[in-house]
Design a protein around this motif. Structure first.
Motif, PDB file in Angstrom:
ATOM      1  N   ASP A 104       0.826  -1.211   0.000  1.00 20.23           N
ATOM      2  CA  ASP A 104       0.000   0.000   0.000  1.00 20.23           C
ATOM      3  C   ASP A 104       0.860   1.262   0.000  1.00 20.23           C
ATOM      4  OD1 ASP A 104      -2.619   1.465   0.427  1.00 20.23           O
ATOM      5  OD2 ASP A 104      -1.574   2.024   2.266  1.00 20.23           O
ATOM      6  N   LEU A 105       1.994   1.204   0.696  1.00 13.60           N
ATOM      7  CA  LEU A 105       2.869   2.377   0.796  1.00 13.60           C
ATOM      8  C   LEU A 105       3.691   2.618  -0.466  1.00 13.60           C
ATOM      9  CD1 LEU A 105       4.411   2.205   4.399  1.00 13.60           C
ATOM     10  CD2 LEU A 105       2.646   3.756   3.581  1.00 13.60           C
ATOM     11  N   LEU A 106       4.086   1.541  -1.141  1.00 16.33           N
ATOM     12  CA  LEU A 106       5.024   1.662  -2.254  1.00 16.33           C
ATOM     13  C   LEU A 106       4.616   2.706  -3.306  1.00 16.33           C
ATOM     14  CD1 LEU A 106       7.688   0.538  -3.410  1.00 16.33           C
ATOM     15  CD2 LEU A 106       6.336  -1.215  -4.600  1.00 16.33           C
ATOM     16  N   PRO A 107       3.354   2.703  -3.766  1.00 21.26           N
ATOM     17  CA  PRO A 107       2.996   3.700  -4.786  1.00 21.26           C
ATOM     18  C   PRO A 107       2.976   5.137  -4.255  1.00 21.26           C
ATOM     19  CG  PRO A 107       1.415   1.876  -4.714  1.00 21.26           C
ATOM     20  CD  PRO A 107       2.249   1.787  -3.485  1.00 21.26           C
ATOM     21  N   ASP A 131       0.132 -12.233  -6.212  1.00 18.73           N
ATOM     22  CA  ASP A 131      -0.613 -11.519  -7.247  1.00 18.73           C
ATOM     23  C   ASP A 131      -0.697 -10.028  -6.931  1.00 18.73           C
ATOM     24  OD1 ASP A 131      -0.971 -13.939  -8.486  1.00 18.73           O
ATOM     25  OD2 ASP A 131      -3.029 -14.230  -7.761  1.00 18.73           O
ATOM     26  N   ALA A 132      -0.905  -9.716  -5.649  1.00 18.27           N
ATOM     27  CA  ALA A 132      -0.973  -8.311  -5.237  1.00 18.27           C
ATOM     28  C   ALA A 132       0.381  -7.627  -5.415  1.00 18.27           C
ATOM     29  CB  ALA A 132      -1.426  -8.211  -3.779  1.00 18.27           C
ATOM     30  N   LEU A 133       1.463  -8.364  -5.129  1.00 20.31           N
ATOM     31  CA  LEU A 133       2.814  -7.825  -5.306  1.00 20.31           C
ATOM     32  C   LEU A 133       3.078  -7.511  -6.778  1.00 20.31           C
ATOM     33  CD1 LEU A 133       5.796  -7.254  -4.531  1.00 20.31           C
ATOM     34  CD2 LEU A 133       6.187  -9.730  -4.672  1.00 20.31           C
ATOM     35  N   VAL A 134       2.804  -8.458  -7.649  1.00 22.23           N
ATOM     36  CA  VAL A 134       3.058  -8.269  -9.073  1.00 22.23           C
ATOM     37  C   VAL A 134       2.217  -7.124  -9.635  1.00 22.23           C
ATOM     38  CG1 VAL A 134       2.733  -9.345 -11.333  1.00 22.23           C
ATOM     39  CG2 VAL A 134       3.864 -10.613  -9.501  1.00 22.23           C
ATOM     40  N   LYS A 135       0.952  -7.041  -9.234  1.00 22.75           N
ATOM     41  CA  LYS A 135       0.094  -5.946  -9.700  1.00 22.75           C
ATOM     42  C   LYS A 135       0.655  -4.594  -9.273  1.00 22.75           C
ATOM     43  CE  LYS A 135      -4.635  -4.170  -9.723  1.00 22.75           C
ATOM     44  NZ  LYS A 135      -4.204  -2.779  -9.529  1.00 22.75           N
ATOM     45  N   THR A 136       1.096  -4.504  -8.010  1.00 18.12           N
ATOM     46  CA  THR A 136       1.664  -3.249  -7.510  1.00 18.12           C
ATOM     47  C   THR A 136       2.915  -2.872  -8.285  1.00 18.12           C
ATOM     48  OG1 THR A 136       0.777  -3.693  -5.289  1.00 18.12           O
ATOM     49  CG2 THR A 136       2.563  -2.078  -5.459  1.00 18.12           C
ATOM     50  N   LEU A 137       3.784  -3.851  -8.541  1.00 16.28           N
ATOM     51  CA  LEU A 137       5.013  -3.577  -9.292  1.00 16.28           C
ATOM     52  C   LEU A 137       4.702  -3.091 -10.704  1.00 16.28           C
ATOM     53  CD1 LEU A 137       7.208  -6.635  -8.205  1.00 16.28           C
ATOM     54  CD2 LEU A 137       7.463  -4.260  -7.461  1.00 16.28           C
TER      55      LEU A 137
END
Length: 360
Positions: A104-107, A131-137
């Motif tokens: 959540d913080l990364l973006p 899946d959440a990690l890849v989507k965020t990246l």
């Protein structure tokens, strides 16, 4: 490349820090974060000059992260939500909360890191957390590559299959041909051709070891001192364990080119927690196990004892996991605690190679 500022999350005993040093990337750890008291004591002992924050990741604000101005994140989130023998709660497991907080913080970071490396157990690759990690990246404009790797692919005689992901901010690409839709099960060759298949290494000469399995220096073990021989009697399997679990043991000799994964329960539980070492090699295992069913307990014990079966010492396990010779434990850390924190750690040499690939 200028000196990279690195944030080490879930820092444990510092396996990522050791890997960063071994990779020789121009980098320094500007902060490490973990809540495990024993692991933090070991980390401070080995990296006294690194700021260590003994707090939960959720306890850090966006402003706390922004002030660090880091260029790289190294992290090994809790594996319990994804282990095959656990409940496999995935993102619903409370222990995954901190990882989701990071995503959540990364973006929202004022300065997004250029590099990110994550380690976890096999099983993470099929999780909703992955899946959440890849989507965020993808949303943040990173290229990434996933791996399932064991130290055996570097010729290290220890199995420890783990999931890894490396990512770098675009524009820019990896020094190898990325295959983001495929999880690699070996190291790709870089543009320099650095990753040829290595020759296997026998167990008595662990890579990056400060001691050999066969009675070398064991600076991290009481009784082993900083230059004496390992006190094997301290690590011999107790008679009750021999009698009850002999047929379940994974027995290796000093010349073996394999051993099974060491877990946090090593030395406390027997089945599935790691190999044991045959220290008396003049007896064949087959002979020691012959006709056990027909023997009395006393005869069984006498026959099995000819193998000199003992646990690997914490220092020997650290050697197999690639920790450098100068890595050590505070004297107050018990043997059980040492086994536990090592079982929760990672293979330093595998991560060092991944860091090299990531920043090349």
């Amino acid at each position: 490349m200028e000196n990279l500022r690195v944030l080490e999350l879930y820092s444990g005993i510092g396996g990522m820090h050791c890997a960063l040093k071994e990779s020789r990337a121009p980098a320094e750890v500007v902060a490490a974060v973990d809540v495990n008291t024993t692991a933090n004591d070991v980390y401070r002992h080995n990296f006294p000059n690194t700021p260590l924050w003994a707090k939960t990741i959720e306890g850090l604000t966006l402003d706390d992260f922004n002030k660090l101005e880091f260029d790289m994140i190294l992290m090994s989130p809790p594996c319990q939500p994804f282990t095959r023998i656990g409940l496999q709660g995935d993102v619903s497991d409370p222990r995954a909360k901190s990882f989701l907080y990071i995503l959540d913080l990364l973006p929202r970071l004022s300065k997004r890191p250029r590099f990110l490396l994550l380690e976890n157990v096999k099983g993470f690759e099929t999780s909703s957390a992955r899946d959440a990690l890849v989507k965020t990246l993808k949303d943040c404009g990173y290229s990434y590559q996933e791996f399932l790797l064991s130290p055996t692919c570097l010729g290290i005689p220890n199995s420890r299959l783990r999931y890894f992901l490396i990512a770098r901010a675009m524009p820019g690409s990896f020094s190898f041909q990325a295959t983001a839709e495929q999880i690699l099960e070996g190291f790709p060759k870089s543009a320099k051709g650095d990753y040829a298949d290595p020759a296997p290494v026998p167990i008595h000469c662990p890579p990056s070891a400060g001691s050999s399995i066969e009675g070398g220096e064991d600076p991290g073990v009481p009784g082993g001192g900083g230059g004496g021989e390992v006190e094997e009697r301290e690590y011999l399997l107790p008679p009750k364990t021999l009698l009850r679990y002999a047929l379940l043991l994974d027995i290796v000799r000093p010349t073996c080119r394999r051993s099974v994964c060491f877990t946090k329960g090593y030395g406390h539980y027997v089945e599935g927690t790691g190999s044991v070492l045959q220290s008396r090699t003049d007896t064949k295992v087959e002979k020691a196990f012959a006709s056990l069913d027909s023997l009395s307990e006393e005869q069984k014990l006498s026959q099995l004892s000819t193998l000199g079966l003992r646990y690997f010492t914490p220092r020997e396990i650290a050697n197999l996991m690639g920790f450098p010779a100068d890595f050590s434990f505070p004297e107050k850390t018990s043997i059980k605690q040492r086994y536990r924190v090592l079982g929760n750690s990672l293979n330093v040499r595998v991560v060092a190679k991944l860091i090299e690939l990531m920043v090349a």
